[in-house]
Write a protein that holds these residues in place. Sequence first.
Motif, PDB file in Angstrom:
ATOM      1  N   SER A   7       0.821  -1.206   0.000  1.00 49.13           N
ATOM      2  CA  SER A   7       0.000   0.000   0.000  1.00 49.13           C
ATOM      3  C   SER A   7       0.861   1.266   0.000  1.00 49.13           C
ATOM      4  N   LYS A   8       2.184   1.114  -0.012  1.00 47.81           N
ATOM      5  CA  LYS A   8       3.043   2.296   0.001  1.00 47.81           C
ATOM      6  C   LYS A   8       3.036   2.974  -1.352  1.00 47.81           C
ATOM      7  N   VAL A   9       2.827   4.281  -1.316  1.00 43.18           N
ATOM      8  CA  VAL A   9       2.742   5.074  -2.544  1.00 43.18           C
ATOM      9  C   VAL A   9       4.025   5.901  -2.677  1.00 43.18           C
ATOM     10  N   VAL A  10       4.621   5.838  -3.865  1.00 44.33           N
ATOM     11  CA  VAL A  10       5.902   6.486  -4.120  1.00 44.33           C
ATOM     12  C   VAL A  10       5.747   7.501  -5.247  1.00 44.33           C
ATOM     13  N   LEU A  11       6.317   8.688  -5.063  1.00 40.81           N
ATOM     14  CA  LEU A  11       6.373   9.700  -6.125  1.00 40.81           C
ATOM     15  C   LEU A  11       7.845   9.936  -6.470  1.00 40.81           C
ATOM     16  N   ILE A  12       8.177   9.775  -7.755  1.00 38.00           N
ATOM     17  CA  ILE A  12       9.547   9.982  -8.230  1.00 38.00           C
ATOM     18  C   ILE A  12       9.536  11.123  -9.244  1.00 38.00           C
ATOM     19  N   THR A  13      10.211  12.221  -8.938  1.00 33.50           N
ATOM     20  CA  THR A  13      10.280  13.294  -9.936  1.00 33.50           C
ATOM     21  C   THR A  13      11.295  12.895 -11.008  1.00 33.50           C
ATOM     22  N   LEU A  80       8.726  10.163  -1.153  1.00 31.73           N
ATOM     23  CA  LEU A  80       9.043  11.095  -2.234  1.00 31.73           C
ATOM     24  C   LEU A  80      10.510  10.902  -2.591  1.00 31.73           C
ATOM     25  N   ILE A  81      10.785  10.716  -3.885  1.00 28.26           N
ATOM     26  CA  ILE A  81      12.166  10.629  -4.354  1.00 28.26           C
ATOM     27  C   ILE A  81      12.417  11.809  -5.287  1.00 28.26           C
ATOM     28  N   ASN A  82      13.160  12.779  -4.800  1.00 23.10           N
ATOM     29  CA  ASN A  82      13.496  13.963  -5.599  1.00 23.10           C
ATOM     30  C   ASN A  82      14.659  13.615  -6.516  1.00 23.10           C
ATOM     31  N   ASN A  83      14.298  13.165  -7.717  1.00 25.41           N
ATOM     32  CA  ASN A  83      15.304  12.683  -8.662  1.00 25.41           C
ATOM     33  C   ASN A  83      15.521  13.640  -9.827  1.00 25.41           C
ATOM     34  N   GLY A 128       6.575   9.628   6.895  1.00 25.80           N
ATOM     35  CA  GLY A 128       6.913   9.445   5.487  1.00 25.80           C
ATOM     36  C   GLY A 128       8.417   9.485   5.312  1.00 25.80           C
ATOM     37  N   MET A 129       8.843   9.435   4.056  1.00 27.92           N
ATOM     38  CA  MET A 129      10.274   9.458   3.768  1.00 27.92           C
ATOM     39  C   MET A 129      10.533  10.283   2.509  1.00 27.92           C
ATOM     40  N   VAL A 130      11.585  11.104   2.560  1.00 25.13           N
ATOM     41  CA  VAL A 130      12.007  11.907   1.412  1.00 25.13           C
ATOM     42  C   VAL A 130      13.450  11.529   1.095  1.00 25.13           C
ATOM     43  N   ILE A 131      13.683  11.125  -0.145  1.00 22.20           N
ATOM     44  CA  ILE A 131      15.032  10.751  -0.592  1.00 22.20           C
ATOM     45  C   ILE A 131      15.458  11.742  -1.668  1.00 22.20           C
ATOM     46  N   ASN A 132      16.535  12.464  -1.405  1.00 16.57           N
ATOM     47  CA  ASN A 132      17.045  13.439  -2.363  1.00 16.57           C
ATOM     48  C   ASN A 132      18.222  12.847  -3.135  1.00 16.57           C
ATOM     49  N   ILE A 133      18.078  12.782  -4.455  1.00 22.89           N
ATOM     50  CA  ILE A 133      19.170  12.281  -5.293  1.00 22.89           C
ATOM     51  C   ILE A 133      20.105  13.457  -5.577  1.00 22.89           C
ATOM     52  N   THR A 134      21.307  13.381  -5.032  1.00 24.19           N
ATOM     53  CA  THR A 134      22.271  14.476  -5.206  1.00 24.19           C
ATOM     54  C   THR A 134      23.339  14.011  -6.197  1.00 24.19           C
ATOM     55  N   SER A 135      24.609  14.091  -5.834  1.00 22.70           N
ATOM     56  CA  SER A 135      25.672  13.646  -6.723  1.00 22.70           C
ATOM     57  C   SER A 135      26.989  13.625  -5.970  1.00 22.70           C
ATOM     58  N   ILE A 136      27.847  12.678  -6.335  1.00 26.12           N
ATOM     59  CA  ILE A 136      29.196  12.685  -5.778  1.00 26.12           C
ATOM     60  C   ILE A 136      29.899  13.991  -6.156  1.00 26.12           C
ATOM     61  N   ALA A 137      29.501  14.588  -7.293  1.00 26.70           N
ATOM     62  CA  ALA A 137      30.066  15.881  -7.697  1.00 26.70           C
ATOM     63  C   ALA A 137      29.749  16.982  -6.687  1.00 26.70           C
ATOM     64  N   GLY A 138      28.725  16.767  -5.849  1.00 28.80           N
ATOM     65  CA  GLY A 138      28.366  17.758  -4.835  1.00 28.80           C
ATOM     66  C   GLY A 138      29.304  17.772  -3.637  1.00 28.80           C
ATOM     67  N   TYR A 139      30.252  16.840  -3.598  1.00 30.67           N
ATOM     68  CA  TYR A 139      31.205  16.780  -2.484  1.00 30.67           C
ATOM     69  C   TYR A 139      32.509  17.508  -2.803  1.00 30.67           C
TER      70      TYR A 139
END
Length: 273
Positions: A7-13, A80-83, A128-139
């Motif tokens: 029943s878990k609902v996921v939104l992926i941008t 929510l997956i902020n991709n 809920g859970m929010v996952i932010n997709i960043t980048s190794i380039a951000g380090y």
Amino acid sequence: MSTNQNSKVVLITGGSSGIGKSIGVFLVNKGYIVYGTSRNPARFSDFKIFTLLALDVADTKGIQAAVTFIEEKHGRLDILINNAGAGITGPIEEIPEEEILRNFTTNYFGPINVTKAVLPLMRKQGGGMVINITSIAGYMGLPFRGIYSASKAALEMTTEAWRMELKSANIMMTNVAPGDFATNIAAGRYHAPVIKGSPYEKPYKKTLELMDAHVDEGKDPEEMAKVIFEIIKGNDPRVHYKVGEFMQKFSIVLKRILPDKMYERLLMNHYKL
């Protein structure tokens, strides 16, 4: 959050291609209800794996409309997956200001606005859970990718702060930083033109060729999907995750332990500058 995975609902941008699509396919196959987004879903009329909603992360009304649609249909949004993201390359001196602003709108303000739109619903449902997709380039500040590095670093730091603010609401947040993956990001990236006679002409051209080769040789995006699935299953995410080749992840460790100028020399040697 619901204890029943089905029943878990996921939104992926940005779910129509690349990493976002791989994550969506993987989660659908694990029994999740998945919604992806695209600025123009009509371009993907044959896309049947999961529902694509029209959403531009620069449009707060469109964001709210997508979240409202999911709430009315399911009464909840668990993950929510902020991709959605955009690449940008060029000498900082030569990148037009409007392109810098456009990149930050997609890579930084976009995830913030989508997250703001889902938080009231997550709070109402008890978590809920929010996952932010960043980048190794951000380090690290990478030559001719300085704006991209900055936008992803900004999202990393914001996530660090925001996850502490959300803990009392049982809303979890984390960063997942990918290295190079075999996706179409290079095709959609804004490239400042290589200007003949520019002091940056030769080093920028050389760096562009190197970056495109890294993406072409990148890992299968399904590897990202597996990491995301494990994070969701675990339900108690770490602050940061890095996914990529060993040397890409090790470069972050090196930055922590090496003197700044020595690390800078390593990067310059890598990019043949």
